[in-house]
Each structure stands twice: as C-alpha cells, then as structure tokens.
Design a protein around this motif. Structure first.
Motif, PDB file in Angstrom:
ATOM      1  N   UNK A  90       0.833  -1.198   0.000  1.00  0.00           N
ATOM      2  CA  UNK A  90       0.000   0.000   0.000  1.00  0.00           C
ATOM      3  C   UNK A  90       0.870   1.252   0.000  1.00  0.00           C
ATOM      4  N   UNK A  91       0.629   2.115  -0.976  1.00  0.00           N
ATOM      5  CA  UNK A  91       1.435   3.328  -1.118  1.00  0.00           C
ATOM      6  C   UNK A  91       0.898   4.144  -2.286  1.00  0.00           C
ATOM      7  N   UNK A  92       1.414   5.342  -2.407  1.00  0.00           N
ATOM      8  CA  UNK A  92       1.219   6.101  -3.647  1.00  0.00           C
ATOM      9  C   UNK A  92       2.354   5.703  -4.586  1.00  0.00           C
ATOM     10  N   UNK A  93       2.000   5.309  -5.774  1.00  0.00           N
ATOM     11  CA  UNK A  93       2.971   4.873  -6.771  1.00  0.00           C
ATOM     12  C   UNK A  93       3.208   5.997  -7.770  1.00  0.00           C
ATOM     13  N   UNK A  94       4.491   6.313  -7.950  1.00  0.00           N
ATOM     14  CA  UNK A  94       4.882   7.412  -8.817  1.00  0.00           C
ATOM     15  C   UNK A  94       5.671   6.906 -10.021  1.00  0.00           C
ATOM     16  N   UNK A  95       5.386   7.465 -11.155  1.00  0.00           N
ATOM     17  CA  UNK A  95       6.133   7.197 -12.369  1.00  0.00           C
ATOM     18  C   UNK A  95       7.300   8.175 -12.464  1.00  0.00           C
ATOM     19  N   UNK A  96       8.420   7.691 -12.941  1.00  0.00           N
ATOM     20  CA  UNK A  96       9.617   8.521 -13.072  1.00  0.00           C
ATOM     21  C   UNK A  96      10.263   8.283 -14.420  1.00  0.00           C
ATOM     22  N   UNK A  97      10.731   9.372 -15.030  1.00  0.00           N
ATOM     23  CA  UNK A  97      11.485   9.296 -16.283  1.00  0.00           C
ATOM     24  C   UNK A  97      12.837   9.957 -16.050  1.00  0.00           C
ATOM     25  N   UNK A  98      13.897   9.255 -16.403  1.00  0.00           N
ATOM     26  CA  UNK A  98      15.233   9.790 -16.149  1.00  0.00           C
ATOM     27  C   UNK A  98      16.133   9.589 -17.357  1.00  0.00           C
ATOM     28  N   UNK A  99      16.868  10.667 -17.666  1.00  0.00           N
ATOM     29  CA  UNK A  99      17.874  10.619 -18.721  1.00  0.00           C
ATOM     30  C   UNK A  99      19.020  11.506 -18.274  1.00  0.00           C
ATOM     31  N   UNK A 100      20.127  10.901 -17.911  1.00  0.00           N
ATOM     32  CA  UNK A 100      21.239  11.667 -17.369  1.00  0.00           C
ATOM     33  C   UNK A 100      20.822  12.341 -16.069  1.00  0.00           C
ATOM     34  N   UNK A 102      18.494  14.637 -15.931  1.00  0.00           N
ATOM     35  CA  UNK A 102      17.131  15.114 -16.113  1.00  0.00           C
ATOM     36  C   UNK A 102      16.154  14.062 -15.606  1.00  0.00           C
ATOM     37  N   UNK A 103      15.233  14.497 -14.753  1.00  0.00           N
ATOM     38  CA  UNK A 103      14.255  13.567 -14.211  1.00  0.00           C
ATOM     39  C   UNK A 103      12.896  14.244 -14.121  1.00  0.00           C
ATOM     40  N   UNK A 104      11.888  13.473 -14.400  1.00  0.00           N
ATOM     41  CA  UNK A 104      10.513  13.950 -14.327  1.00  0.00           C
ATOM     42  C   UNK A 104       9.693  12.977 -13.495  1.00  0.00           C
ATOM     43  N   UNK A 105       8.653  13.528 -12.845  1.00  0.00           N
ATOM     44  CA  UNK A 105       7.788  12.730 -11.993  1.00  0.00           C
ATOM     45  C   UNK A 105       6.328  12.898 -12.384  1.00  0.00           C
ATOM     46  N   UNK A 106       5.577  11.831 -12.211  1.00  0.00           N
ATOM     47  CA  UNK A 106       4.139  11.919 -12.333  1.00  0.00           C
ATOM     48  C   UNK A 106       3.535  12.369 -11.014  1.00  0.00           C
ATOM     49  N   UNK A 107       2.225  12.494 -11.018  1.00  0.00           N
ATOM     50  CA  UNK A 107       1.540  12.997  -9.829  1.00  0.00           C
ATOM     51  C   UNK A 107       1.228  11.898  -8.819  1.00  0.00           C
ATOM     52  N   UNK A 108       1.350  10.660  -9.233  1.00  0.00           N
ATOM     53  CA  UNK A 108       1.126   9.536  -8.329  1.00  0.00           C
ATOM     54  C   UNK A 108      -0.268   8.958  -8.420  1.00  0.00           C
ATOM     55  N   UNK A 109      -0.357   7.675  -8.117  1.00  0.00           N
ATOM     56  CA  UNK A 109      -1.644   6.999  -8.065  1.00  0.00           C
ATOM     57  C   UNK A 109      -1.658   6.100  -6.827  1.00  0.00           C
ATOM     58  N   UNK A 110      -2.765   6.121  -6.125  1.00  0.00           N
ATOM     59  CA  UNK A 110      -2.863   5.391  -4.858  1.00  0.00           C
ATOM     60  C   UNK A 110      -3.174   3.919  -5.121  1.00  0.00           C
ATOM     61  N   UNK A 111      -2.393   3.069  -4.469  1.00  0.00           N
ATOM     62  CA  UNK A 111      -2.662   1.628  -4.463  1.00  0.00           C
ATOM     63  C   UNK A 111      -2.865   1.218  -3.008  1.00  0.00           C
ATOM     64  N   UNK A 112      -4.025   0.649  -2.737  1.00  0.00           N
ATOM     65  CA  UNK A 112      -4.354   0.219  -1.378  1.00  0.00           C
ATOM     66  C   UNK A 112      -4.662  -1.272  -1.395  1.00  0.00           C
ATOM     67  N   UNK A 113      -3.938  -2.005  -0.559  1.00  0.00           N
ATOM     68  CA  UNK A 113      -4.150  -3.447  -0.450  1.00  0.00           C
ATOM     69  C   UNK A 113      -4.750  -3.712   0.924  1.00  0.00           C
ATOM     70  N   UNK A 114      -6.001  -4.097   0.921  1.00  0.00           N
ATOM     71  CA  UNK A 114      -6.705  -4.263   2.184  1.00  0.00           C
ATOM     72  C   UNK A 114      -7.910  -5.161   1.993  1.00  0.00           C
ATOM     73  N   UNK A 115      -8.232  -5.902   3.033  1.00  0.00           N
ATOM     74  CA  UNK A 115      -9.430  -6.731   2.998  1.00  0.00           C
ATOM     75  C   UNK A 115     -10.609  -5.983   3.619  1.00  0.00           C
TER      76      UNK A 115
END
Length: 115
Positions: A90-100, A102-115
C-alpha cells in the motif's frame, strides 16, 4: 511541456492483482529510463522497479517475482503489473522518467491493499 500521467491505481484485496500505467508526453520516451517508485505514509519514497531504454529491468527485492515492469515505446507508456499484492504494498505509486541528470515525476496513483 513534459507530462507523466499515471492511471490504474485502486483498492485490491491481499493476494490480488493490479496494473498501473504511465503515459508520457513531451519527451523522447524511448531514450529514457522509466521507473516506478512508491511512498507509504510516514516512509521515504523507494524505488520499486526500473526499465532502461534497452529493456533491462531491476526490482526492489521485496517485489521480485510478484511485480513486472514493461514499456511500450510506440505508446510512450510504461506499465507495472502487480501480483500477489500484500498490505505492505500500500502506497502512492509514482512514475519517473530519467535521462542523465534530467528527471521527471508523475503525480502519483494510490494503491491500497486491504481486505
């Protein structure tokens, strides 16, 4: 303008599966190493998986064998297939792009693992 847009997060039961994706624009996607990071409440952001421009992958030890990162350069999209999910994922998952340096980030998406 560079944009990384994540989608596909949500709520899933322990042992379940979920796939998240990240669509990139404004970059030459095929040149970038793409990664997924996650940040749980009260914890530091950690690298979950990366895939290089050549398709080489690497994973956080705790997700090896359960998560798979892949990319589609024609669609400028990177995916993370998550199986056998655990509450500890369970966490916010972020996408990352990196070249040398230079790095960019997404805004994140929540993943929750729960019963």
């Amino acid at each position: 303008q560079v944009q990384l847009v994540e989608s596909g997060g949500g709520l899933v039961q322990p042992g379940g599966s979920l796939s998240v994706s990240c669509s990139a624009s404004g970059i030459i996607f095929s040149r970038y190493t793409m990664g997924w990071y996650r940040q749980a409440p009260g914890k530091q952001r950690e690298l979950v998986a990366i895939i290089t421009s050549n398709g080489i992958t690497n994973y956080l030890d705790s997700v090896k064998g359960r998560f798979t990162i892949s990319r589609d350069n024609a669609r400028n999209t990177v995916y993370l297939q998550m199986n056998s999910l655990e509450p500890e994922d369970t966490a916010v998952y972020y996408c990352n792009a990196q070249l040398g340096f230079t790095t960019y980030w997404g805004q994140g998406t929540q993943v929750t693992v729960s019963s």
